[in-house]
Write an enzyme that holds these catalytic residues in place. Structure first.
Site, mmCIF file in Angstrom:
data_model
loop_
_atom_site.group_PDB
_atom_site.id
_atom_site.type_symbol
_atom_site.label_atom_id
_atom_site.label_comp_id
_atom_site.label_asym_id
_atom_site.label_seq_id
_atom_site.Cartn_x
_atom_site.Cartn_y
_atom_site.Cartn_z
ATOM 1 N N TRP A 151 -78.957 68.439 -10.017
ATOM 2 C CA TRP A 151 -79.771 67.554 -10.633
ATOM 3 C C TRP A 151 -78.711 66.711 -11.653
ATOM 4 O O TRP A 151 -78.521 65.441 -12.053
ATOM 5 C CB TRP A 151 -80.975 67.801 -11.345
ATOM 6 C CG TRP A 151 -82.089 68.192 -10.402
ATOM 7 C CD1 TRP A 151 -82.654 69.304 -10.098
ATOM 8 C CD2 TRP A 151 -82.493 66.979 -9.266
ATOM 9 N NE1 TRP A 151 -83.545 69.095 -8.742
ATOM 10 C CE2 TRP A 151 -83.377 67.854 -8.433
ATOM 11 C CE3 TRP A 151 -82.226 65.930 -8.746
ATOM 12 C CZ2 TRP A 151 -84.168 67.205 -7.382
ATOM 13 C CZ3 TRP A 151 -83.105 65.180 -7.755
ATOM 14 C CH2 TRP A 151 -84.036 66.032 -7.000
ATOM 15 N N ASP B 237 -82.999 66.277 -19.335
ATOM 16 C CA ASP B 237 -83.797 66.406 -18.406
ATOM 17 C C ASP B 237 -84.614 67.732 -18.142
ATOM 18 O O ASP B 237 -83.993 68.453 -17.787
ATOM 19 C CB ASP B 237 -82.914 66.117 -17.061
ATOM 20 C CG ASP B 237 -83.779 66.082 -15.687
ATOM 21 O OD1 ASP B 237 -85.043 66.404 -15.745
ATOM 22 O OD2 ASP B 237 -83.229 66.126 -14.537
ATOM 23 N N LYS C 42 -93.758 68.705 -11.385
ATOM 24 C CA LYS C 42 -93.559 70.021 -11.217
ATOM 25 C C LYS C 42 -94.537 71.102 -12.361
ATOM 26 O O LYS C 42 -94.943 71.826 -11.944
ATOM 27 C CB LYS C 42 -91.982 70.592 -11.743
ATOM 28 C CG LYS C 42 -91.111 70.199 -10.406
ATOM 29 C CD LYS C 42 -89.916 69.448 -10.932
ATOM 30 C CE LYS C 42 -89.327 69.165 -9.327
ATOM 31 N NZ LYS C 42 -88.087 68.408 -9.704
#
Ligand SMILES: *Cc1c(COP(=O)(O)O)cnc(C)c1O
Length: 364
Positions: free
Chosen positions: A106, A176, A200
């Site tokens: 990511w 993030d 999530k």
């Protein structure tokens, strides 16, 4: 009517398990939201009812995470992936450069998008070690003139998590936190911007949270497309266009649930206990091998391997049959991944540990 007893243990990395109490309340109110006579799915985002929901959600978030008053909370769309673009489009001035700390797939994607906008320097990368850990402070090559430093607090795919917040001096820190936001206390004041795709740990898919320090808003160039401009969303209280009302409603219920659990320090304790149980089983005999180095282990995504891909396939298949779903790891790591976010019940950890013991006994 389906009952909760029919639910399996869902180890999916995302969209992921939500607290049962939240789903039950949403189910109860689905046809007619109390006092309104219509579903939240059918309701105007300009209505008083929805205003109470989004305001209440923000108020709970502020209380839970001690968000200082000079930070805005934005409810956006486009996932964390759109933030990979919006962060540099808003915060990286022409001619400037940004530091990226690369700790997994990511962060690589975030850096790739930033390069489309401007100059990117890699402040550190653990790729040569297959992302088994995050860097130490003394490994970071930080540029004091960087427009910002970008990090990924929890590496969902590799199962690593920062155990400390890096010291980046006076450079704005952007994180993030898609897979660990609200899994424990957050040091908001030491960030300039925190973002997370909510699916999530916070809500269903559809809403993305951005917590941004107000001075950062001055950087957004007026030439940006309106919907990509943080300042526009901040000035319009996230209602410039139709927000994802249902996802925000569920998130509001999740925030209430978190308050009931005792807040972020309390949920942190539970998350640590859950993860520790699982890592203890991984470390017990050497039959299972953890992917992450011990000092970088994630509390949210626990990655481990067996001695062969064949055994791993067998493990995943038999686990699914036993009601333990979603354990197959990401293809770039292989093996298993147990995602055990806030809403994942501790009884599911116990069930997985029992299954691991039994699997080892039969296949050791
Ligand atoms: C899942 C994830 C993303 C991507 O999120 P989307 O909302 O699907 O764009 C980005 N970063 C991290 C750390 C993630 O876990």
């Amino acid at each position: 009517m389906p009952t909760t007893t029919a639910r399996i243990f869902n180890f999916s990395a995302g969209p992921a398990v939500l607290p049962v109490e939240v789903l039950e309340e949403a189910q109860q109110n689905l046809l007619s939201y109390p006092g309104v006579g219509m579903s939240i799915l059918e309701m105007s985002h300009r209505s008083k009812t929805f205003d109470d929901i989004i305001q209440g959600c923000e108020a709970d978030m502020r209380a839970l995470a001690n968000i200082p008053s000079n930070y805005k909370v934005l409810f956006l769309q486009g996932g964390a992936s759109l933030q990979f673009s919006m962060v540099p489009m808003n915060l990286l001035p022409a001619g400037g450069s940004a530091d990226y700390i690369i700790t997994g797939a990511w962060s690589q994607k975030a850096a790739k998008e930033a390069k489309r906008v401007g100059a990117v320097k890699v402040a550190a990368s653990t790729e040569s070690e297959n992302f088994t850990r995050v860097p130490k402070q003394n490994e970071l090559k930080l540029d004091p003139n960087a427009a910002f430093v970008h990090m990924t607090s929890n590496n969902t795919i590799f199962g690593t998590e920062w155990q400390y917040l890096p010291d980046v001096g006076t450079v704005p820190l952007v994180s993030d936190t898609s897979s660990d936001m609200f899994s424990g206390p957050i040091d908001v004041a030491n960030h300039a911007l925190i973002y997370a795709g909510a699916q999530k740990n916070l809500a269903p898919a559809g809403v993305t949270i951005v917590i941004i320090r107000e001075d950062m808003l001055q950087r957004s160039p007026a030439s940006l497309p309106t919907m990509l401009n943080y300042t526009v969303h901040a000035e319009n209280q996230s209602l410039y266009n139709t927000p994802p009302v249902f996802a925000i409603y569920i998130m509001r219920l999740v925030m209430t649930w978190l308050q009931k659990q005792g807040g972020l320090a309390a949920i942190d304790k539970v998350n640590r206990r859950k993860a520790d149980k699982l890592y203890a089983e991984i470390d017990r005999t050497g039959y299972y091998r953890g992917h992450a180095q011990k000092d970088s282990r994630s509390r949210m995504n626990v990655t481990f391997r067996l001695s062969s891909e064949e055994l791993e396939k067998k493990f995943a298949k038999e686990a699914t049959t036993a009601g333990l779903d979603g354990l197959k790891g990401h293809r770039s790591v292989g093996g298993m991944r147990a995602s055990i976010y806030n809403g994942f019940p501790e009884s599911g950890i116990d069930a997985l540990v029992d299954f691991m013991k039994e699997f080892e006994r039969r296949n050791g």
